[in-house]
Write a protein that holds these residues in place. Structure first.
Motif, PDB file in Angstrom:
ATOM      1  N   GLY A   1      44.796  39.487  52.673  1.00  0.00           N
ATOM      2  CA  GLY A   1      43.838  38.546  52.114  1.00  0.00           C
ATOM      3  C   GLY A   1      43.529  38.941  50.680  1.00  0.00           C
ATOM      4  O   GLY A   1      43.834  40.061  50.251  1.00  0.00           O
ATOM      5  N   LEU A   2      42.907  38.029  49.936  1.00  0.00           N
ATOM      6  CA  LEU A   2      42.556  38.290  48.544  1.00  0.00           C
ATOM      7  C   LEU A   2      41.044  38.222  48.408  1.00  0.00           C
ATOM      8  O   LEU A   2      40.439  37.176  48.635  1.00  0.00           O
ATOM      9  CB  LEU A   2      43.234  37.269  47.623  1.00  0.00           C
ATOM     10  CG  LEU A   2      43.232  37.557  46.115  1.00  0.00           C
ATOM     11  CD1 LEU A   2      44.374  36.809  45.427  1.00  0.00           C
ATOM     12  CD2 LEU A   2      41.905  37.172  45.452  1.00  0.00           C
ATOM     13  N   LEU A   3      40.429  39.359  48.088  1.00  0.00           N
ATOM     14  CA  LEU A   3      38.986  39.411  47.903  1.00  0.00           C
ATOM     15  C   LEU A   3      38.583  38.586  46.688  1.00  0.00           C
ATOM     16  O   LEU A   3      39.122  38.768  45.597  1.00  0.00           O
ATOM     17  CB  LEU A   3      38.533  40.859  47.729  1.00  0.00           C
ATOM     18  CG  LEU A   3      38.626  41.742  48.978  1.00  0.00           C
ATOM     19  CD1 LEU A   3      38.418  43.208  48.617  1.00  0.00           C
ATOM     20  CD2 LEU A   3      37.623  41.307  50.029  1.00  0.00           C
ATOM     21  N   PHE A   4      37.621  37.677  46.897  1.00  0.00           N
ATOM     22  CA  PHE A   4      37.248  36.759  45.831  1.00  0.00           C
ATOM     23  C   PHE A   4      35.725  36.723  45.701  1.00  0.00           C
ATOM     24  O   PHE A   4      35.031  36.262  46.599  1.00  0.00           O
ATOM     25  CB  PHE A   4      37.781  35.358  46.124  1.00  0.00           C
ATOM     26  CG  PHE A   4      37.514  34.373  45.021  1.00  0.00           C
ATOM     27  CD1 PHE A   4      38.290  34.380  43.886  1.00  0.00           C
ATOM     28  CD2 PHE A   4      36.477  33.457  45.122  1.00  0.00           C
ATOM     29  CE1 PHE A   4      38.046  33.481  42.852  1.00  0.00           C
ATOM     30  CE2 PHE A   4      36.218  32.564  44.098  1.00  0.00           C
ATOM     31  CZ  PHE A   4      37.010  32.569  42.961  1.00  0.00           C
ATOM     32  N   SER A   5      35.217  37.221  44.576  1.00  0.00           N
ATOM     33  CA  SER A   5      33.777  37.264  44.347  1.00  0.00           C
ATOM     34  C   SER A   5      33.283  36.104  43.490  1.00  0.00           C
ATOM     35  O   SER A   5      32.078  35.869  43.399  1.00  0.00           O
ATOM     36  CB  SER A   5      33.409  38.581  43.656  1.00  0.00           C
ATOM     37  OG  SER A   5      33.955  38.612  42.347  1.00  0.00           O
TER      38      SER A   5
ATOM     39  N   LYS B   1      42.645  28.539  51.750  1.00  0.00           N
ATOM     40  CA  LYS B   1      41.750  28.833  52.862  1.00  0.00           C
ATOM     41  C   LYS B   1      40.708  29.828  52.390  1.00  0.00           C
ATOM     42  O   LYS B   1      41.034  30.830  51.752  1.00  0.00           O
ATOM     43  CB  LYS B   1      42.534  29.416  54.043  1.00  0.00           C
ATOM     44  CG  LYS B   1      41.669  29.757  55.249  1.00  0.00           C
ATOM     45  CD  LYS B   1      42.493  30.332  56.384  1.00  0.00           C
ATOM     46  CE  LYS B   1      41.620  30.681  57.587  1.00  0.00           C
ATOM     47  NZ  LYS B   1      42.402  31.280  58.704  1.00  0.00           N
ATOM     48  N   LEU B   2      39.438  29.565  52.698  1.00  0.00           N
ATOM     49  CA  LEU B   2      38.350  30.458  52.319  1.00  0.00           C
ATOM     50  C   LEU B   2      37.714  31.046  53.565  1.00  0.00           C
ATOM     51  O   LEU B   2      37.336  30.328  54.489  1.00  0.00           O
ATOM     52  CB  LEU B   2      37.293  29.707  51.505  1.00  0.00           C
ATOM     53  CG  LEU B   2      36.028  30.496  51.150  1.00  0.00           C
ATOM     54  CD1 LEU B   2      36.350  31.636  50.187  1.00  0.00           C
ATOM     55  CD2 LEU B   2      34.959  29.567  50.561  1.00  0.00           C
ATOM     56  N   ILE B   3      37.601  32.377  53.590  1.00  0.00           N
ATOM     57  CA  ILE B   3      36.911  33.084  54.664  1.00  0.00           C
ATOM     58  C   ILE B   3      35.689  33.754  54.060  1.00  0.00           C
ATOM     59  O   ILE B   3      35.793  34.467  53.066  1.00  0.00           O
ATOM     60  CB  ILE B   3      37.825  34.137  55.319  1.00  0.00           C
ATOM     61  CG1 ILE B   3      38.967  33.429  56.070  1.00  0.00           C
ATOM     62  CG2 ILE B   3      37.041  35.037  56.257  1.00  0.00           C
ATOM     63  CD1 ILE B   3      40.020  34.383  56.605  1.00  0.00           C
ATOM     64  N   VAL B   4      34.522  33.504  54.638  1.00  0.00           N
ATOM     65  CA  VAL B   4      33.274  34.052  54.117  1.00  0.00           C
ATOM     66  C   VAL B   4      32.677  35.021  55.128  1.00  0.00           C
ATOM     67  O   VAL B   4      32.450  34.657  56.290  1.00  0.00           O
ATOM     68  CB  VAL B   4      32.255  32.940  53.796  1.00  0.00           C
ATOM     69  CG1 VAL B   4      30.947  33.553  53.289  1.00  0.00           C
ATOM     70  CG2 VAL B   4      32.823  31.976  52.759  1.00  0.00           C
TER      71      VAL B   4
ATOM     72  N   SER C   1      29.547  44.048  56.248  1.00  0.00           N
ATOM     73  CA  SER C   1      30.120  42.705  56.432  1.00  0.00           C
ATOM     74  C   SER C   1      31.612  42.684  56.130  1.00  0.00           C
ATOM     75  O   SER C   1      32.378  41.995  56.791  1.00  0.00           O
ATOM     76  CB  SER C   1      29.391  41.701  55.538  1.00  0.00           C
ATOM     77  OG  SER C   1      28.036  41.585  55.918  1.00  0.00           O
ATOM     78  N   LEU C   2      32.029  43.464  55.119  1.00  0.00           N
ATOM     79  CA  LEU C   2      33.447  43.534  54.775  1.00  0.00           C
ATOM     80  C   LEU C   2      34.255  44.118  55.935  1.00  0.00           C
ATOM     81  O   LEU C   2      35.277  43.555  56.344  1.00  0.00           O
ATOM     82  CB  LEU C   2      33.642  44.372  53.514  1.00  0.00           C
ATOM     83  CG  LEU C   2      35.088  44.683  53.113  1.00  0.00           C
ATOM     84  CD1 LEU C   2      35.861  43.402  52.833  1.00  0.00           C
ATOM     85  CD2 LEU C   2      35.119  45.606  51.899  1.00  0.00           C
ATOM     86  N   LEU C   3      33.808  45.258  56.476  1.00  0.00           N
ATOM     87  CA  LEU C   3      34.534  45.895  57.568  1.00  0.00           C
ATOM     88  C   LEU C   3      34.528  45.022  58.815  1.00  0.00           C
ATOM     89  O   LEU C   3      35.520  44.973  59.551  1.00  0.00           O
ATOM     90  CB  LEU C   3      33.934  47.267  57.865  1.00  0.00           C
ATOM     91  CG  LEU C   3      34.056  48.299  56.737  1.00  0.00           C
ATOM     92  CD1 LEU C   3      33.377  49.609  57.127  1.00  0.00           C
ATOM     93  CD2 LEU C   3      35.516  48.552  56.374  1.00  0.00           C
ATOM     94  N   SER C   4      33.436  44.306  59.050  1.00  0.00           N
ATOM     95  CA  SER C   4      33.380  43.381  60.190  1.00  0.00           C
ATOM     96  C   SER C   4      34.360  42.229  60.011  1.00  0.00           C
ATOM     97  O   SER C   4      35.021  41.805  60.965  1.00  0.00           O
ATOM     98  CB  SER C   4      31.957  42.833  60.346  1.00  0.00           C
ATOM     99  OG  SER C   4      31.040  43.851  60.639  1.00  0.00           O
ATOM    100  N   THR C   5      34.474  41.746  58.784  1.00  0.00           N
ATOM    101  CA  THR C   5      35.406  40.645  58.494  1.00  0.00           C
ATOM    102  C   THR C   5      36.845  41.113  58.647  1.00  0.00           C
ATOM    103  O   THR C   5      37.692  40.379  59.188  1.00  0.00           O
ATOM    104  CB  THR C   5      35.164  40.116  57.064  1.00  0.00           C
ATOM    105  OG1 THR C   5      33.809  39.668  56.951  1.00  0.00           O
ATOM    106  CG2 THR C   5      36.102  38.961  56.749  1.00  0.00           C
TER     107      THR C   5
END
Length: 301
Positions: free
Chosen positions: A31-35, A86-89, A118-122
Motif C-alpha cells: 500500500g502507499l501511505l498518503f497523508s 482505492k482509499l483505505i482510512v 491505528s497504523l498497525l491495526s490497519t
C-alpha cells in the motif's frame, strides 16, 4: 552514438520509480501511505509514472487522526476521485472509541502518537506486507538512519541497529510471516528537491502550502494553527497572521510559518534560504531528543 545524461531531478525520479517497481515485484499486498502532504502527493505522482498506462497497483492508505486540516481531507478525496484509486482510512477516533488507544489530555494533548496504533491495526486488518512512505533522510536524524527497504518485525517494530545492507541497488524483501516492510522511495531527496520537482512537474497541492490568513497562537517558540479542539493557556492569545504550512500533519503538533509565498517559485526561494528543517516546526519532535526514533521503534511511519 547519442551522449545522454540525466540531470539531478531525473536521477532522483528514476531511482524512486525503480524502488516502486521493486515493491510491486517483490511484495504481494503493498500500500502507499498518503497523508495529503507534499511528499505523499509527489509519491502518487511518481507512482503514476512508474506504472503508466496502468493504474497505480496499490491502494492509498491514510491514517486519520480526526484532527486534520480540513483542506487536507478535501484535497485527498478530490485526488482519489481523479485517480480512480482505492482509499483505505485507518481511524484514530475508532481506536479510541474501541478502547485500543487512550486519548491524551491537557494543553499539549495530541493524537499524533496514537497514529501508530491505528497504523498497525490497519496493517493487520488488510494484511499489508509493505507500505510505501514519503519520508526523506534529510528530515530528521532518526529518518537519516533508514534504508530504502525498512524491515519491521511481527509487532511492527523497527530496529535501527539491525538493518539489511543495500548494495548496488539490490533490495532484500525477504520476511517471515507477520513481518512487513516500510519502503521509502524518496530517501535521497531533500525538501528543496521536492519543491523543485513539484515546480517542474506542475503538481497540484493543497492551499495550505501557500500564504493565507489563519488564526494562530504562539507556543514553545512555534506558531500553531488554532482549532476548536485545542486548549489555550491563560498566557496564549489568538491572532490572525499571514502564514503557510511547510509540512502537514495533525493540527495539534504541526506548526505554521510566517510567509508571503503565494507561488511555487516563492516557496523554492524561501526553502533555499531557510536554515531550519521543515520538521523544526513539529511539536511532536520536540518532546525529547529521541522522540522520532522512539516512535519509529514502536511502529510509527
Amino acid at each position: 552514438m547519442t551522449n545522454y545524461s540525466l540531470n539531478h531531478l531525473q536521477e532522483l525520479e528514476a531511482e524512486s520509480i525503480f524502488v516502486m517497481r521493486e515493491v510491486a515485484a517483490q511484495f504481494e499486498n503493498p500500500g502507499l501511505l498518503f497523508s495529503g502532504g507534499k511528499d505523499s502527493i509527489v509519491m502518487v505522482h511518481i507512482a503514476r509514472k512508474a506504472f503508466w498506462p496502468a493504474r497505480i497497483p496499490f491502494p492509498l492508505v491514510h491514517i486519520d487522526t480526526g484532527h486534520n486540516f480540513e483542506e487536507t481531507l478535501i484535497f485527498r478525496d478530490e485526488m482519489v476521485g481523479k485517480l480512480g484509486a482505492k482509499l483505505i482510512v485507518g481511524s484514530v477516533q475508532e481506536a479510541i472509541d474501541s478502547g485500543l488507544a487512550t486519548e491524551e489530555t491537557g494543553f499539549s494533548a495530541s493524537r499524533n502518537m496514537l497514529q501508530t496504533i491505528s497504523l498497525l491495526s490497519t496493517i493487520e486488518k488488510y494484511k499489508f506486507d509493505a507500505l510505501l512512505g514519503g519520508a526523506r533522510r534529510d528530515e530528521e536524524k532518526a529518518r537519516a538512519k533508514e534504508r530504502f527497504f525498512s524491515h519491521r518485525d511481527e509487532f511492527g517494530q523497527w530496529d535501527p541497529k539491525n538493518q539489511r545492507p543495500e548494495l548496488w541497488n539490490l533490495f532484500n524483501g525477504k520476511k517471515k510471516i507477520g513481518e512487513h516492510f516500510r519502503v521509502f522511495p524518496l530517501s535521497n531527496w531533500t525538501e528543496l528537491d521536492v519543491w523543485m520537482y513539484i515546480r517542474r512537474e506542475n503538481i497540484e497541492l493543497p492551499s495550505l502550502y501557500f500564504t493565507h490568513e489563519r488564526q494562530v497562537f504562539k507556543r514553545d517558540g512555534m506558531l500553531l494553527a488554532w482549532a476548536p479542539f485545542m486548549m489555550l493557556k491563560d498566557t496564549e492569545q489568538l491572532e490572525t497572521r499571514t502564514v503557510r504550512c511547510r509540512t502537514i500533519g495533525d493540527m495539534t503538533c504541526t506548526g505554521v510559518v510566517l510567509s508571503e509565498a503565494n507561488s511555487i517559485d516563492d516557496i523554492v526561494a524561501e526553502v533555499a534560504a531557510s536554515r531550519e528543517t521543515e520538521r523544526g516546526n513539529r511539536a511532536d519532535d520536540k518532546r525529547s531528543e529521541s522522540a522520532m526514533e522512539d516512535r519509529k521503534k514502536e511502529g510509527y511511519f
